[in-house]
Design an enzyme around this catalytic site. Structure first.
Site, short mmCIF file in Angstrom:
data_model
loop_
_atom_site.label_atom_id
_atom_site.label_comp_id
_atom_site.label_asym_id
_atom_site.label_seq_id
_atom_site.Cartn_x
_atom_site.Cartn_y
_atom_site.Cartn_z
N TRP A 120 -108.93 29.45 -55.72
CA TRP A 120 -108.28 30.39 -54.80
C TRP A 120 -107.08 31.12 -55.42
O TRP A 120 -106.22 30.49 -56.02
CB TRP A 120 -107.80 29.62 -53.57
CG TRP A 120 -106.94 30.44 -52.66
CD1 TRP A 120 -105.59 30.62 -52.75
CD2 TRP A 120 -107.36 31.20 -51.52
NE1 TRP A 120 -105.14 31.44 -51.74
CE2 TRP A 120 -106.21 31.80 -50.97
CE3 TRP A 120 -108.60 31.42 -50.91
CZ2 TRP A 120 -106.26 32.62 -49.83
CZ3 TRP A 120 -108.65 32.22 -49.78
CH2 TRP A 120 -107.49 32.81 -49.25
N ASP A 123 -101.37 36.19 -53.37
CA ASP A 123 -100.44 37.25 -53.79
C ASP A 123 -100.19 37.33 -55.30
O ASP A 123 -99.97 36.31 -55.95
CB ASP A 123 -99.06 37.01 -53.17
CG ASP A 123 -99.11 36.66 -51.71
OD1 ASP A 123 -100.18 36.75 -51.10
OD2 ASP A 123 -98.05 36.29 -51.17
N PHE A 186 -94.37 29.16 -53.42
CA PHE A 186 -94.79 30.40 -52.78
C PHE A 186 -94.33 31.62 -53.60
O PHE A 186 -93.83 31.49 -54.71
CB PHE A 186 -94.24 30.45 -51.35
CG PHE A 186 -95.08 29.72 -50.33
CD1 PHE A 186 -95.96 28.71 -50.69
CD2 PHE A 186 -95.01 30.05 -48.99
CE1 PHE A 186 -96.73 28.05 -49.75
CE2 PHE A 186 -95.78 29.40 -48.03
CZ PHE A 186 -96.64 28.40 -48.41
N TRP A 390 -107.68 37.90 -43.78
CA TRP A 390 -108.17 36.58 -43.39
C TRP A 390 -109.42 36.63 -42.52
O TRP A 390 -110.01 35.59 -42.21
CB TRP A 390 -107.05 35.80 -42.68
CG TRP A 390 -105.98 35.39 -43.64
CD1 TRP A 390 -104.83 36.06 -43.92
CD2 TRP A 390 -105.99 34.22 -44.49
NE1 TRP A 390 -104.11 35.39 -44.88
CE2 TRP A 390 -104.79 34.25 -45.24
CE3 TRP A 390 -106.87 33.16 -44.68
CZ2 TRP A 390 -104.45 33.27 -46.16
CZ3 TRP A 390 -106.54 32.18 -45.60
CH2 TRP A 390 -105.35 32.25 -46.32
#
Ligand code: FRU
Length: 555
Positions: A120, A123, A186, A390
């Site tokens: 996966w 960003d 993140f 999504w």
């Protein structure tokens, strides 16, 4: 599975594994390193080989190894990683061009757009140029092809188009899989500190057990090692949220601000429920003061479902400042689109951003251009975004998930009212253009390859319909000044439309389900990602503009 391999001195083997089994490295019949038993949840392991020699790798669970690669720190910037694929038959290793060939052999993988080898990606983060090399980092989950504990993946390029895959750069603070939690490293940016050293800012989401509330997000500054292979040191610099700011408090962009003679940081957040961008200041990168909101979204966004700003981008462009934001949760009421990015152009003086107009510019009229990050490189402001929303997923069983946009160069329209985006010149330079058709209307066959379609002249009444065996791949049309795009997966409940201004130029790339459209000199962009794996073999064009169709291939 047993396999002998020669490993040079200083070699690193890194892998993630989960399941039932052991893993051993033997030299001359003696075990020198081992994992006696894997855990049910993914875990990260690293082996550092000291002296050049042959090793014997033994595991009774090759399928438990989820993602593995090796590299030598001294040479990895030139060679990239060697991917290790474990199976009952042994270990298949691939480096550089072998990886490229392998990825290209997947007929459903886009050829012009960056994607991770496995697993996966979301960003793009930490984008920068160091010397002659572009560095791309990205939100990465090495444990599977769904979102999960976040790491920073890494790739480098000399031309913005072909990429060398690098070791994972940044890991979450804790083993989140074992905790049954999500979170981790993140999004954030790369910047130069006052002395010119490259640094990174990012958010660490502490172990979280709910995806939507109650988590804690803190801001870190990281320094890379001298080869930019791994983060070398991390300092937490901001933990306290200002009053009225809830759990969403993330995605820093830090820069040295000449006017303030100090550092500035913006964060995506909400204030009393309104999506907002927060501004902080620091003289030393360690102590940060809250300077107030840089921007607070009008109340309609909250009413339309927006919870917070994500991935704010703020930069000087020509003599203006531009703010770009995503509003997580927002659904645009007239067209039902979500996952949209908005831009504002204005002045930034004395730590106040004053937009020239309160009206937000919709940055891309598709719904698959999100978390854009731009960075300054020489005279240009270059951006990548994550081509995803999504609502749709790659088909079950795909080796990876997530692609990035073509590199785009940002500029202002002549009247300075619009932020424009066009593919960087490197796209033209690095992807061979083979003419398929020119100034031709009607129907013709397409090669099984990425294509670019260019229209110049009045667009009114134009229609492009690409199909495979009669099945729709995409349709783009211009009627009454409205540009619209449709994919096979659309059921008509969402309108993908934009109002054109000049309606004199349009350029479209199609790359295995990705459609990127640029019109009105880049003032109108539309990006869609379809997962039906329809590779058009046929294109119908009706247009009065002059038309050019090119096959586009990596060199
Ligand atoms: C946007 C985002 C960011 C966050 C990251 C986590 O897609 O939700 O706000 O930092 O992804 O992976």
């Amino acid at each position: 599975m047993k396999q002998n391999l020669f490993l040079p001195s200083g070699y690193h083997l890194e892998f993630w594994a989960a399941g039932n089994g052991f893993f051993r490295i033997n030299i001359d019949g003696k075990t020198v390193w081992q994992v006696p038993s894997f855990a049910p949840q993914p875990e990260f392991f690293k082996y550092h080989h000291r002296e050049a020699c042959e090793v014997n790798i033994v595991t009774n669970a090759p399928e438990a190894v989820l993602w593995a690669y090796g590299y030598q720190p001294q040479t990895v910037n030139e060679t990239g990683i060697t991917v290790f694929e474990f199976s009952e038959e042994g270990i298949l290793r691939r480096t550089g061009a072998e990886i490229e060939d392998w990825l290209r052999s997947d007929p459903d993988r886009p050829a012009l757009h960056f994607s991770p080898i496995r697993h996966w990606m979301n960003d793009p983060v930490g984008l920068c140029m160091i010397g002659e090399r572009w560095h791309l980092f990205y939100q990465f989950h090495p444990g599977g092809s769904d979102w999960g504990p976040m790491h920073w993946g890494h790739a480098t390029s000399r031309d913005l188009c072909t990429w060398l895959h690098m070791p994972v750069f940044l890991h979450p603070e804790q083993n989140l899989w074992r905790l049954g939690a999500t979170g981790g490293a993140f999004s954030g940016n790369a910047f130069r500190d006052r002395d010119g050293s490259l640094m990174f800012s990012y958010t660490e989401r502490l172990p979280a057990y709910d995806l939507f509330k109650g988590y804690r997000e803190i801001q870190n500054i990281a320094r890379p090692d001298r080869r930019t292979i791994k983060v070398e040191s991390i300092v937490t610099v901001l933990e306290q949220r200002p009053a009225g700011v809830e759990h969403d408090f993330r995605d820093p962009k830090v820069w040295w601000d000449d006017a303030a003679n100090a550092y500035r940081m913006i964060l995506g957040a909400s204030i009393d429920g309104d999506p907002a961008v927060l501004l902080f200041g620091s003289g030393d990168l360690l102590e940060w003061q809250y300077l107030g909101p840089l921007y607070r979204a009008p109340v309609n966004f909250r009413e339309e479902g927006a919870r917070a700003v994500e991935c704010p981008d703020f930069f000087r462009l020509e003599d203006k400042w531009v703010l770009v934001m995503g509003f997580v949760g927002h659904i645009e009421p007239t067209t039902r689109r979500h996952n949209l990015l908005y831009a504002l152009i204005g002045e930034f003086t004395n730590d106040r951003f004053v937009p020239d107009t309160p009206e937000l510019q919709l940055l891309d009229f598709g719904t698959d251009y999100y978390a854009m990050q731009s960075f300054e490189a020489g005279e240009r402001q270059i951006a990548f975004a994550w081509l995803f929303n999504w609502e749709y997923r790659k088909p079950e069983g795909s080796a990876y998930s997530g692609e990035l946009s073509l590199p785009r160069v940002l500029s202002l329209s002549e009247d300075k009212k619009k932020l424009c985006m066009l593919p960087a010149i490197e796209v033209e330079e690095n992807y061979v253009a083979i003419p398929v058709a020119r100034d031709q209307r009607g129907d013709y066959r397409l090669p099984s390859a990425p294509i670019e379609i260019r229209l110049s002249g009045p667009l009114q009444g134009s229609k492009l319909v690409a199909t495979q065996g009669g099945e729709l791949a995409f349709e783009v049309s211009v009627a009454d000044g409205i540009l619209s795009v449709r994919l096979a997966q659309d059921d008509g409940s969402i309108d993908y439309v934009a109002q054109l201004c000049d309606a004199e130029d349009l350029c479209l790339f199609h790359d295995r389900g990705i459609v990127e459209i640029f019109a009105d000199g880049g003032a109108i962009c539309g990006t869609r990602r379809g997962y039906r794996n329809i590779n058009p073999d046929h294109l119908g064009i009706s247009a009065s503009a002059s038309v050019q169709v090119l096959e586009r291939q990596p060199k």
